[in-house]
Design a protein around this motif. Structure first.
Motif, PDB file in Angstrom:
ATOM      1  N   ALA A 246       0.910  -1.329  -0.194  1.00 29.60           N
ATOM      2  CA  ALA A 246      -0.085   0.098  -0.042  1.00 29.60           C
ATOM      3  C   ALA A 246       0.934   1.235   0.151  1.00 29.60           C
ATOM      4  O   ALA A 246       0.453   2.266  -0.665  1.00 29.60           O
ATOM      5  CB  ALA A 246      -0.738  -0.146   1.207  1.00 29.60           C
ATOM      6  N   ASP A 247       2.144   1.305   0.679  1.00 27.98           N
ATOM      7  CA  ASP A 247       2.867   2.342   0.961  1.00 27.98           C
ATOM      8  C   ASP A 247       3.602   2.718  -0.327  1.00 27.98           C
ATOM      9  O   ASP A 247       3.520   3.789  -1.044  1.00 27.98           O
ATOM     10  CB  ASP A 247       3.884   2.103   1.983  1.00 27.98           C
ATOM     11  CG  ASP A 247       4.862   3.372   2.239  1.00 27.98           C
ATOM     12  OD1 ASP A 247       4.593   4.536   2.201  1.00 27.98           O
ATOM     13  OD2 ASP A 247       6.034   2.990   1.931  1.00 27.98           O
TER      14      ASP A 247
ATOM     15  N   SER B 208       2.574   1.506  -3.448  1.00 22.91           N
ATOM     16  CA  SER B 208       1.468   2.054  -4.369  1.00 22.91           C
ATOM     17  C   SER B 208       1.078   3.295  -4.331  1.00 22.91           C
ATOM     18  O   SER B 208       0.933   4.011  -5.558  1.00 22.91           O
ATOM     19  CB  SER B 208       0.116   1.044  -4.184  1.00 22.91           C
ATOM     20  OG  SER B 208       0.560  -0.356  -4.737  1.00 22.91           O
ATOM     21  N   ARG B 209       1.212   3.997  -3.043  1.00 24.85           N
ATOM     22  CA  ARG B 209       0.676   5.100  -2.785  1.00 24.85           C
ATOM     23  C   ARG B 209       1.866   6.018  -3.427  1.00 24.85           C
ATOM     24  O   ARG B 209       1.455   7.204  -4.098  1.00 24.85           O
ATOM     25  CB  ARG B 209       0.599   5.386  -1.307  1.00 24.85           C
ATOM     26  CG  ARG B 209       0.225   6.870  -1.078  1.00 24.85           C
ATOM     27  CD  ARG B 209       0.437   7.385   0.309  1.00 24.85           C
ATOM     28  NE  ARG B 209       1.569   7.072   1.248  1.00 24.85           N
ATOM     29  CZ  ARG B 209       2.944   7.619   0.901  1.00 24.85           C
ATOM     30  NH1 ARG B 209       2.853   8.876   0.223  1.00 24.85           N
ATOM     31  NH2 ARG B 209       3.954   7.124   1.581  1.00 24.85           N
ATOM     32  N   GLN B 210       3.118   5.730  -3.114  1.00 23.44           N
ATOM     33  CA  GLN B 210       4.192   6.551  -3.821  1.00 23.44           C
ATOM     34  C   GLN B 210       4.208   6.433  -5.217  1.00 23.44           C
ATOM     35  O   GLN B 210       4.400   7.566  -6.062  1.00 23.44           O
ATOM     36  CB  GLN B 210       5.697   6.060  -3.367  1.00 23.44           C
ATOM     37  CG  GLN B 210       5.853   6.266  -1.609  1.00 23.44           C
ATOM     38  CD  GLN B 210       7.109   5.657  -1.491  1.00 23.44           C
ATOM     39  OE1 GLN B 210       8.222   5.839  -1.941  1.00 23.44           O
ATOM     40  NE2 GLN B 210       6.993   5.067  -0.150  1.00 23.44           N
TER      41      GLN B 210
ATOM     42  N   ASP C 258       1.575   6.149  -7.247  1.00 22.31           N
ATOM     43  CA  ASP C 258       0.338   6.877  -7.829  1.00 22.31           C
ATOM     44  C   ASP C 258       0.724   8.334  -7.813  1.00 22.31           C
ATOM     45  O   ASP C 258       0.179   9.034  -8.482  1.00 22.31           O
ATOM     46  CB  ASP C 258      -0.868   6.407  -6.725  1.00 22.31           C
ATOM     47  CG  ASP C 258      -2.091   7.006  -7.420  1.00 22.31           C
ATOM     48  OD1 ASP C 258      -2.473   6.660  -8.530  1.00 22.31           O
ATOM     49  OD2 ASP C 258      -2.810   7.904  -6.736  1.00 22.31           O
ATOM     50  N   GLU C 259       1.558   8.734  -6.635  1.00 20.47           N
ATOM     51  CA  GLU C 259       1.467  10.041  -6.453  1.00 20.47           C
ATOM     52  C   GLU C 259       2.678  10.517  -7.817  1.00 20.47           C
ATOM     53  O   GLU C 259       2.284  11.667  -8.186  1.00 20.47           O
ATOM     54  CB  GLU C 259       2.244  10.277  -5.211  1.00 20.47           C
ATOM     55  CG  GLU C 259       1.222  10.380  -4.084  1.00 20.47           C
ATOM     56  CD  GLU C 259       1.905  10.677  -2.701  1.00 20.47           C
ATOM     57  OE1 GLU C 259       3.094  10.633  -2.619  1.00 20.47           O
ATOM     58  OE2 GLU C 259       1.177  10.653  -1.577  1.00 20.47           O
TER      59      GLU C 259
ATOM     60  N   SER D 195      -2.453   1.728 -14.171  1.00 15.44           N
ATOM     61  CA  SER D 195      -2.122   3.128 -14.044  1.00 15.44           C
ATOM     62  C   SER D 195      -1.581   3.783 -14.982  1.00 15.44           C
ATOM     63  O   SER D 195      -1.858   4.947 -15.830  1.00 15.44           O
ATOM     64  CB  SER D 195      -1.558   3.495 -12.735  1.00 15.44           C
ATOM     65  OG  SER D 195      -2.437   3.211 -11.397  1.00 15.44           O
TER      66      SER D 195
END
Length: 207
Positions: free
Chosen positions: A76-77, A79-81, A83-84, A142
């Motif tokens: 999750a961490d 993926s968040r990075q 995505d940002e 993405s």
């Protein structure tokens, strides 16, 4: 034995459930990195976390569930990075650089988490393999959305490009981080992103 007692019989301060969960995941991370999945034990994880085994089992019913929770947290961490990075700019060339740079930064700065995700001794476990495939699929999707919007590619073609770019980023970053390369990170990312961009930019934009 309640959560008010640890394995040595003392009475640590009660933690909120989420704080306790984070503490246990941090201890599990330390033990899994040191010994791998098969070499880790719930006894040692409880000892590192300074809690009793019953406390550990209150939050995680077994080692597999604990490992999956830790894997989910790291994925999750990461993926968040990523995505940002993908959403950080509308300039596609800069977006390619930012996404690849995120891979390099993560593998360099979070090397232990990266090894747990991609180099674990339990990657053949169906649930773990499924989690990693979901991560790879989500990242490819993405990237594909951006590619399809800006070219005349089909969705399937965009997904193939997304997989290719993700693989290029992962393999090159892993090599760079583990080879004592004399190439600094910015230069390495510039080289790989230039390679990727020269390929993508050859596809015509939609009219």
């Amino acid at each position: 034995m309640t959560e008010l007692e640890n394995s040595k019989g003392t009475r640590p301060q009660r933690m909120p459930r989420e704080a306790r969960r984070r503490q246990l995941l941090q201890a599990a991370h330390q033990v899994f990195v040191a010994h791998g999945y098969h070499g880790a034990s719930m006894d040692e994880i409880a000892e590192v976390a300074l809690v009793s085994k019953p406390v550990l089992y209150q939050h995680f019913p077994g080692k597999r569930e604990l490992y999956l929770a830790l894997l989910d947290s790291h994925l999750a961490d990461f993926s968040r990075q990523l995505d940002e990075a993908i959403r950080s700019t509308e300039d596609n060339r800069e977006r390619v650089f930012a996404t690849i740079n995120t891979y390099y930064s993560y593998i360099k700065g979070e090397s232990q988490a990266y090894r747990l995700i991609f180099e674990s001794d339990v990657l053949s476990d169906p649930l773990i393999a499924h989690r990693i495939e979901q991560f790879n699929s989500s990242l490819a999707s993405s990237i594909a959305r951006v590619v399809v919007e800006d070219t005349d590619m089909s969705e399937d073609e965009g997904l193939l490009i997304g997989r290719g770019l993700a693989g290029l980023s992962q393999i090159s970053a892993r090599y760079w981080a583990t080879s004592d390369s004399a190439v600094d990170q910015n230069s390495a990312v510039e080289l790989i992103s230039r390679l990727a961009w020269r390929g993508i930019s050859q596809f015509p934009k939609e009219n």
